[in-house]
Design a protein around this motif. Structure first.
Motif, PDB file in Angstrom:
ATOM      1  N   ASN A  24      29.256  17.931  -6.645  1.00 28.00           N
ATOM      2  CA  ASN A  24      30.256  17.414  -5.702  1.00 28.00           C
ATOM      3  C   ASN A  24      29.843  17.616  -4.242  1.00 28.00           C
ATOM      4  N   PHE A  25      28.632  18.113  -4.017  1.00 28.02           N
ATOM      5  CA  PHE A  25      28.130  18.236  -2.646  1.00 28.02           C
ATOM      6  C   PHE A  25      27.388  16.953  -2.291  1.00 28.02           C
ATOM      7  N   ASP A  26      28.156  15.936  -1.898  1.00 29.99           N
ATOM      8  CA  ASP A  26      27.582  14.647  -1.530  1.00 29.99           C
ATOM      9  C   ASP A  26      26.895  14.746  -0.168  1.00 29.99           C
ATOM     10  N   GLN A  27      25.716  14.152  -0.073  1.00 27.01           N
ATOM     11  CA  GLN A  27      24.971  14.095   1.178  1.00 27.01           C
ATOM     12  C   GLN A  27      24.723  12.622   1.500  1.00 27.01           C
ATOM     13  N   ILE A  28      25.127  12.212   2.688  1.00 28.31           N
ATOM     14  CA  ILE A  28      25.162  10.791   3.047  1.00 28.31           C
ATOM     15  C   ILE A  28      24.055  10.477   4.040  1.00 28.31           C
ATOM     16  N   GLN A  29      23.375   9.350   3.799  1.00 32.47           N
ATOM     17  CA  GLN A  29      22.280   8.897   4.651  1.00 32.47           C
ATOM     18  C   GLN A  29      22.435   7.408   4.964  1.00 32.47           C
ATOM     19  N   GLY A  30      21.616   6.953   5.919  1.00 40.45           N
ATOM     20  CA  GLY A  30      21.627   5.532   6.254  1.00 40.45           C
ATOM     21  C   GLY A  30      21.929   5.282   7.715  1.00 40.45           C
ATOM     22  N   ALA A  49      38.100   4.455  13.611  1.00 40.31           N
ATOM     23  CA  ALA A  49      38.405   3.140  13.026  1.00 40.31           C
ATOM     24  C   ALA A  49      37.155   2.343  12.672  1.00 40.31           C
ATOM     25  N   GLN A  50      35.987   2.908  12.884  1.00 41.91           N
ATOM     26  CA  GLN A  50      34.733   2.206  12.616  1.00 41.91           C
ATOM     27  C   GLN A  50      34.560   1.966  11.115  1.00 41.91           C
ATOM     28  N   SER A  51      34.112   0.778  10.747  1.00 39.25           N
ATOM     29  CA  SER A  51      34.012   0.411   9.328  1.00 39.25           C
ATOM     30  C   SER A  51      32.643   0.744   8.749  1.00 39.25           C
ATOM     31  N   PHE A  52      32.670   1.208   7.497  1.00 36.43           N
ATOM     32  CA  PHE A  52      31.438   1.490   6.764  1.00 36.43           C
ATOM     33  C   PHE A  52      31.625   1.093   5.305  1.00 36.43           C
ATOM     34  N   VAL A  53      30.502   0.775   4.669  1.00 40.53           N
ATOM     35  CA  VAL A  53      30.448   0.681   3.211  1.00 40.53           C
ATOM     36  C   VAL A  53      29.575   1.840   2.745  1.00 40.53           C
ATOM     37  N   VAL A  54      30.109   2.654   1.843  1.00 40.06           N
ATOM     38  CA  VAL A  54      29.354   3.799   1.330  1.00 40.06           C
ATOM     39  C   VAL A  54      29.088   3.568  -0.156  1.00 40.06           C
ATOM     40  N   VAL A  55      27.812   3.673  -0.521  1.00 39.22           N
ATOM     41  CA  VAL A  55      27.406   3.465  -1.909  1.00 39.22           C
ATOM     42  C   VAL A  55      27.383   4.814  -2.621  1.00 39.22           C
ATOM     43  N   LYS A  88      33.157  27.834  10.516  1.00 38.78           N
ATOM     44  CA  LYS A  88      34.504  27.276  10.659  1.00 38.78           C
ATOM     45  C   LYS A  88      35.170  27.162   9.286  1.00 38.78           C
ATOM     46  N   PRO A  89      36.505  27.106   9.273  1.00 41.79           N
ATOM     47  CA  PRO A  89      37.204  26.984   7.990  1.00 41.79           C
ATOM     48  C   PRO A  89      36.967  25.621   7.348  1.00 41.79           C
ATOM     49  N   ALA A  90      37.142  25.576   6.048  1.00 38.81           N
ATOM     50  CA  ALA A  90      37.000  24.313   5.326  1.00 38.81           C
ATOM     51  C   ALA A  90      37.920  23.274   5.939  1.00 38.81           C
ATOM     52  N   GLY A  91      37.387  22.054   6.089  1.00 37.61           N
ATOM     53  CA  GLY A  91      38.142  20.970   6.707  1.00 37.61           C
ATOM     54  C   GLY A  91      37.859  20.784   8.172  1.00 37.61           C
ATOM     55  N   GLN A  92      37.108  21.744   8.768  1.00 39.99           N
ATOM     56  CA  GLN A  92      36.797  21.662  10.202  1.00 39.99           C
ATOM     57  C   GLN A  92      35.306  21.883  10.464  1.00 39.99           C
ATOM     58  N   ARG A  93      34.473  21.592   9.468  1.00 36.97           N
ATOM     59  CA  ARG A  93      33.071  21.991   9.557  1.00 36.97           C
ATOM     60  C   ARG A  93      32.136  20.902  10.059  1.00 36.97           C
ATOM     61  N   ILE A  94      32.549  19.640  10.008  1.00 40.26           N
ATOM     62  CA  ILE A  94      31.690  18.555  10.502  1.00 40.26           C
ATOM     63  C   ILE A  94      31.918  18.452  12.006  1.00 40.26           C
ATOM     64  N   VAL A  95      31.036  19.092  12.771  1.00 38.81           N
ATOM     65  CA  VAL A  95      31.278  19.218  14.214  1.00 38.81           C
ATOM     66  C   VAL A  95      30.636  18.095  15.008  1.00 38.81           C
ATOM     67  N   LYS A  96      29.682  17.404  14.415  1.00 45.40           N
ATOM     68  CA  LYS A  96      29.080  16.242  15.062  1.00 45.40           C
ATOM     69  C   LYS A  96      28.842  15.191  13.993  1.00 45.40           C
ATOM     70  N   LEU A  97      29.212  13.956  14.305  1.00 42.67           N
ATOM     71  CA  LEU A  97      28.998  12.861  13.352  1.00 42.67           C
ATOM     72  C   LEU A  97      28.684  11.612  14.155  1.00 42.67           C
ATOM     73  N   SER A  98      27.479  11.096  13.977  1.00 44.20           N
ATOM     74  CA  SER A  98      27.065   9.939  14.769  1.00 44.20           C
ATOM     75  C   SER A  98      26.417   8.892  13.871  1.00 44.20           C
ATOM     76  N   TYR A  99      26.433   7.652  14.346  1.00 39.71           N
ATOM     77  CA  TYR A  99      25.738   6.553  13.675  1.00 39.71           C
ATOM     78  C   TYR A  99      24.787   5.926  14.675  1.00 39.71           C
ATOM     79  N   HIS A 100      23.494   6.000  14.370  1.00 39.21           N
ATOM     80  CA  HIS A 100      22.434   5.547  15.283  1.00 39.21           C
ATOM     81  C   HIS A 100      22.631   6.111  16.683  1.00 39.21           C
ATOM     82  N   GLY A 101      22.917   7.410  16.724  1.00 40.51           N
ATOM     83  CA  GLY A 101      22.988   8.132  17.991  1.00 40.51           C
ATOM     84  C   GLY A 101      24.307   8.056  18.711  1.00 40.51           C
ATOM     85  N   LYS A 102      25.253   7.260  18.232  1.00 42.51           N
ATOM     86  CA  LYS A 102      26.554   7.133  18.892  1.00 42.51           C
ATOM     87  C   LYS A 102      27.639   7.767  18.028  1.00 42.51           C
ATOM     88  N   PRO A 103      28.595   8.484  18.658  1.00 38.47           N
ATOM     89  CA  PRO A 103      29.651   9.134  17.876  1.00 38.47           C
ATOM     90  C   PRO A 103      30.400   8.128  16.996  1.00 38.47           C
TER      91      PRO A 103
END
Length: 676
Positions: free
Chosen positions: A533-539, A568-574, A549-564
């Motif tokens: 259940n430890f999914d790791q996402i790429q692309g 509301a940004q749309s994605f398709v995740v396989v 940090k406590p569970a639920g607050q651990r993703i401190v940076k998340l960017s797509y091609h260098g931009k936060p």
């Protein structure tokens, strides 16, 4: 003390079969009154979660593995039958899926109606009294399940044809056909046996025993195998199903009622879709014995030490003797059931009834710690390889089919610490497939970014060899099977940036919260959160996990091609059908946002992708997408993996990992310096 009665078995001699025919298993007329105080000891034996690991063999490493395999469990079964005069043998499910051999028979060289499945041939060679159906039995679809179990099913796509199946009854009470509302398997049955009993003065009698068995699958199968089951069957909670059929069972006046549950125990508030309902099932009046599985662990055992109304040493659940016999043929569950005749009925003498789990490899103590030594494992039963040898070799030959070359080492030894080498080709294959197939059905999504999500399925749960490790050099179909362990199909879901972050937060529960100020060792991995259940996402995305940090607050940076990433940004995740349909209870994933449900298996998709890259190197796969936030700790942060693999970590760029000590069982404790 093995109960001697006629069991149909593939390797029984013609003489014994003739004897069975001339002496049917129906018991002789019961005496008018069996004496009060009559006693009988019956060993109730259980296998569970064999996952078609018939022989002691690692298909991925191409070598013998004496720490697993039904052929060694058979040795324990024979031992139990020699030790106990009376015995019964049952299987608690997840039997027909889970090995290269199983996939070969189901998906490659599909067996015909007149052929019995290899695992059932092996089980018939030792003789079983009954069994139930696990969740993984549904992975290959209802038509296949109907065929190999010789169970005509009145369901869409089902068949009324009778085919070769196991020589023992399968019962399942909580899965019904949508067409007629009736169970797809017989929900319960009665088996009758003769057994030895002793009067208070020591005289031996041969008396009949009438045993009812009822079986249950975990209700979440409707999520996990939605594509195979939706609109075809319905599932009932295990307690509700037991309450429905117990009056019918009791009307037959059985001496003993045995519930066979493909599920473990959870004493959280009950719901009809509870995955591990054993604790509540034990509370249904009339159930005398509970056999469990699914959780790939042992009961009795320390995992359940603090559960209310559970005796984790003697093996009782709410006063009911119970057992859960491990997985992969590593163990045999044994309930030493003491019966006494009181007031005209057989009752369980709990003062003399005890549950145990017998391992095929009894642990040895090294440096004060128990560990498994292959040299200490019981020998394999010589009969079982004779039953399955030909199909075993055919499966091995098949998975050795060449499909290319690799310049990379792809392993999961440090997948929890950021080594994505074994996940990158899976994600690359999933993304490539979806980008080609999705526009045909959803042209409006043609420009939406496609991401790949994969988890390392083999992270040491089954021991020091239970890791993916594909070395540089020739690639075969075996390599693809090692990279993608389960026969899932591919699914893609549409979500927004908020949903993507929630997905990653859920995955990050794989880690314990680390206190920077603690001076003692801190375990990095949360063992209660399973590795698959430890999914790791790429692309094109990048993210940082802050384990302070406590569970639920651990993703401190998340960017797509260098931009936060915007909420509301749309994605398709396989991902796979299990996850997309709600498996693992990830937020926002319940089957309603699936935009692509491929008929193709992910393993086959990975194999085809590898064939398209005949000389695989780093430019063909996405780079690692995440790392830990820098954190200086006063004490070491540690985790366990296979021993002597520090060079593998360094080769994949993880220079902050150091082996601290060897555990003496093939594993080692490593430290990770989170400040680098």
């Amino acid at each position: 003390m093995s109960l001697r009665f006629c069991r149909p078995a593939a390797l029984f001699s013609a003489v014994l079969l003739a004897a069975c025919a001339s002496h049917p298993s129906q018991p002789a007329a019961q005496p008018k009154a069996l004496p009060e105080g009559l006693r009988a000891d019956v060993a109730v034996l259980e296998t569970t979660d064999i996952h078609s690991n018939i022989l002691s063999y690692d298909y991925y490493k191409q070598k013998a593995d004496p720490t697993l395999g039904f052929e060694r469990t058979v040795t324990l079964i024979r031992k139990a039958r020699s030790q106990f005069t009376n015995s019964l043998l049952f299987d608690a499910g997840d039997t027909i899926q889970g090995s290269v051999l199983a996939d070969y028979q189901a998906q490659v060289q599909k067996i015909g109606c007149g052929q019995e499945l290899a695992i059932y041939k092996a089980m018939d060679a030792i003789g079983y009294d009954g069994g139930t159906i696990g969740n993984h039995e549904f992975n290959y679809g209802l038509p296949y399940l109907s065929q190999v179990t010789n169970t005509p099913m009145n369901v869409d796509g089902g068949s009324q044809q009778h085919c070769a199946g196991p020589h023992y009854p399968l019962v399942l009470a909580n899965v019904d056909s949508v067409r007629d509302g009736k169970p797809i398997f017989q929900p319960w049955t009665i088996i009758e046996r003769k057994f030895a009993a002793f009067t208070p003065d020591g005289s031996q009698l041969s008396v009949p025993l009438k045993i009812a068995i009822i079986g249950f699958a975990p209700p979440p199968i409707m999520q996990w195998d939605k594509q195979n089951l939706a609109g075809k069957v319905t599932v009932t909670g295990v307690v509700e199903a037991a309450q429905k059929y117990m009056p019918e069972i009791q009307a037959q006046h059985p001496d003993l009622v045995i519930a066979i549950l493909h599920g473990g125990m959870n004493n959280a508030p009950y719901t009809p879709d509870m995955e591990n309902g054993g604790w509540y099932l034990a509370g249904v009046p009339g159930i005398d014995v509970l056999l469990m599985g699914h959780e790939h662990t042992d009961f009795p055992g320390p995992r359940f030490a603090h559960m209310q109304d559970v005796d984790d040493e003697r093996g009782y659940v709410r006063g009911v003797p119970a057992v859960m016999g491990g997985f992969f043929g590593k163990d045999l569950g044994v309930i030493r059931l003491a019966l006494v005749r009181q007031q005209g009925h057989w009752t369980v003498d709990k003062s003399k009834t005890l549950s145990q789990v017998w391992p095929i490899c009894p642990p040895v103590v090294s440096r004060g710690k128990p560990s498994v030594s292959p040299a200490n494992c019981v020998p394999a039963d010589p009969q079982i390889p004779l039953v399955v040898g030909k199909v075993q070799q055919a499966a091995i030959d098949y998975v050795n089919t060449p499909i290319g070359q690799s310049q990379l080492r792809m392993s999961s030894y440090f997948a929890d610490e950021g080594d994505m080498s074994a996940l990158a080709p899976v994600n690359a294959a999933q993304i490539d497939y979806t980008q080609r197939e999705l526009p045909a059905t959803h042209p409006e999504l043609a420009k939406v970014p496609v991401l790949g999500s994969a988890a390392a399925f083999r992270t040491g749960f089954g021991g020091p060899d239970d890791y993916t490790d594909v070395l540089p050099g020739p690639l075969t179909l075996r390599s693809a099977a090692d990279l993608y362990f389960y026969p899932n199909t591919l699914s893609a879901v549409k979500l927004d940036g908020k949903g993507l972050k929630a997905w990653l937060e859920q995955s990050a529960q794989r880690f314990n919260r680390i206190d920077p100020n603690a001076t003692g060792e801190q375990q990095l991995i949360n063992e209660k959160y399973v590795g698959y259940n430890f999914d790791q996402i790429q692309g094109g995305i990048a993210y940082v996990i802050d384990v302070s940090k406590p569970a639920g607050q651990r993703i401190v940076k998340l960017s797509y091609h260098g931009k936060p990433v915007q909420p509301a940004q749309s994605f398709v995740v396989v991902t796979n059908n299990y996850r997309a349909s709600g498996g693992g209870h990830f937020p926002g994933l319940d089957g309603n946002n699936i935009v692509l449900a491929a008929p193709d298996g992910t393993r086959e998709i990975v194999a085809q992708w590898l064939q398209k890259h005949p000389s695989l190197d780093s430019k063909d796969v996405p780079a690692a997408s995440w790392h830990f936030a820098r954190l200086k700790t006063h004490g070491p942060v540690v985790f366990t993996s296979a021993g002597d693999k520090q060079a593998v970590a360094q080769g994949d760029g993880l220079h902050n990992i150091t082996q601290l000590r060897d555990n003496g069982d093939g594993t080692a404790v490593y430290s990770i310096d989170l400040s680098h």
